[in-house]
Design an enzyme around this catalytic site. Structure first.
Site, short mmCIF file in Angstrom:
data_model
loop_
_atom_site.label_atom_id
_atom_site.label_comp_id
_atom_site.label_asym_id
_atom_site.label_seq_id
_atom_site.Cartn_x
_atom_site.Cartn_y
_atom_site.Cartn_z
N ASP A 291 -34.49 42.77 37.96
CA ASP A 291 -33.75 41.85 37.06
C ASP A 291 -32.63 41.60 37.56
OD1 ASP A 291 -34.10 42.71 35.63
OD2 ASP A 291 -35.89 40.96 34.98
N HIS B 179 -43.19 37.28 29.21
CA HIS B 179 -42.76 37.42 30.62
C HIS B 179 -42.39 38.48 30.89
CE1 HIS B 179 -38.48 37.71 29.48
NE2 HIS B 179 -38.49 38.79 29.11
N ASN C 161 -42.39 36.58 24.46
CA ASN C 161 -43.11 35.25 25.08
C ASN C 161 -44.43 36.04 26.53
OD1 ASN C 161 -41.73 35.58 27.43
ND2 ASN C 161 -41.26 33.41 27.40
N GLU D 273 -41.63 34.45 33.52
CA GLU D 273 -42.30 33.17 32.97
C GLU D 273 -43.21 32.89 32.30
OE1 GLU D 273 -39.89 33.81 30.49
OE2 GLU D 273 -37.74 33.38 30.35
C1 F6R Z 1 -35.45 44.29 31.63
C2 F6R Z 1 -36.21 42.96 32.06
C3 F6R Z 1 -37.52 41.69 30.77
C4 F6R Z 1 -38.03 43.51 29.34
C5 F6R Z 1 -37.83 42.17 28.35
C6 F6R Z 1 -38.45 42.87 27.15
O1 F6R Z 1 -35.87 44.37 33.33
O2 F6R Z 1 -37.37 42.67 32.91
O3 F6R Z 1 -38.51 41.59 30.58
O4 F6R Z 1 -38.58 43.92 29.75
O5 F6R Z 1 -37.22 40.85 28.09
O6 F6R Z 1 -37.09 43.61 26.51
P1 F6R Z 1 -36.56 44.68 25.18
O7 F6R Z 1 -37.11 45.62 25.67
O8 F6R Z 1 -35.41 44.45 24.92
O9 F6R Z 1 -37.64 43.95 24.55
#
Ligand code: F6R
Length: 241
Positions: free
Chosen positions: A67, A138, A136, A143
């Site tokens: 992403d 995702h 959450n 989402e």
């Molecule tokens: C990042 C991504 C997100 C993160 C998620 C967890 O490329 O796609 O889904 O993996 O938000 O983020 P952290 O690891 O910072 O808790």
């Protein structure tokens, strides 16, 4: 799905890095599906270390990330392109031409989503997909909601995600409200998936793995359906299992 619980982030990251390294050793031109965020940072540090010690070669490896924020170009310190360069690419011998992320400043964002889907197909899909989990549930920026999308698409970020990610920005007002993300189809079609979740903040979402249910309200639960997936957590993240 296999669940692996480790004492701390370091041991968990070592295990995760070994999984990625095994893929690269088996297939020198492997396609790695990569993630940003805090969860994979230590895993990337192990891969960098092994490269520097001559144990891993990325010269033929291709990578495609999950992403990118809409509105941030690759020079922006909070863009995911910048993150990947800083935490992995510039420290290893991967060819920058073989590292792919969505372009968050593409003039036509719908075209960019289509281009990314075609790119994923042209690469032949991912040999391993690395995932973190939002508090959450995702994955990528897919989402929670009534439906999940199959292909690459534009996602409007939830307040929960914007708040969680505001720790990387000066304030929540600076967090982009939209992102381009791979869809669930690409994630589920990866040959292997590893999911990383560390710390108390992830314990509530990891508790969703205590039962057999899958739900679009917690997108990561769909990984339970993947035939070759490993959930890699530390004791804190596992504390509500
Ligand atoms: C990042 C991504 C997100 C993160 C998620 C967890 O490329 O796609 O889904 O993996 O938000 O983020 P952290 O690891 O910072 O808790």
């Amino acid at each position: 799905m296999e669940l692996k619980i480790f004492k701390n982030i370091d041991e968990a990251s070592l295990f995760a890095a070994e999984k990625v390294a095994a893929v690269v050793k088996k297939r020198p031109d492997a396609v790695l599906g990569l993630a940003t965020g805090s969860s994979p940072i230590k895993m990337y540090a192990y891969l960098i270390d092994w490269y520097k010690r001559g144990l891993l070669d990325f010269s033929r490896v291709r990578s495609i990330n999950l992403d990118e924020y809409i509105g941030l170009d690759g020079d922006h310190a909070q863009s995911y392109r910048y993150f990947m360069d800083e935490y992995l690419f510039k420290h290893i011998n991967i060819d920058p031409q073989n590292t792919f992320l969505p372009n968050g400043v593409a003039p036509d964002l719908e075209d960019e989503c289509n281009r990314y889907d075609m790119l994923w197909d042209t690469l032949g899909g991912t040999d391993i997909q690395v995932l973190g989990i939002g508090p959450n549930g995702h994955i990528g920026f897919n989402e929670p909601g009534q439906i999940l999308r199959v292909g690459t698409h534009i996602e409007h970020l939830t307040a929960n995600t914007m708040n969680a990610n505001s720790r990387f920005f000066e304030s929540v007002d600076e967090v982009p409200s939209r992102a381009i993300t791979m869809g669930m189809g690409e994630i589920m079609r990866s040959k292997e998936v590893i999911v990383l979740a560390f710390g108390k903040v992830k314990a509530p979402v990891i508790s969703a793995f205590a039962n057999d249910d899958v739900t679009t309200a917690i997108p990561v639960t769909l990984i339970k359906l993947h035939p070759n997936a490993t959930l890699i957590v530390d004791e804190e993240a596992a504390s509500e299992l």
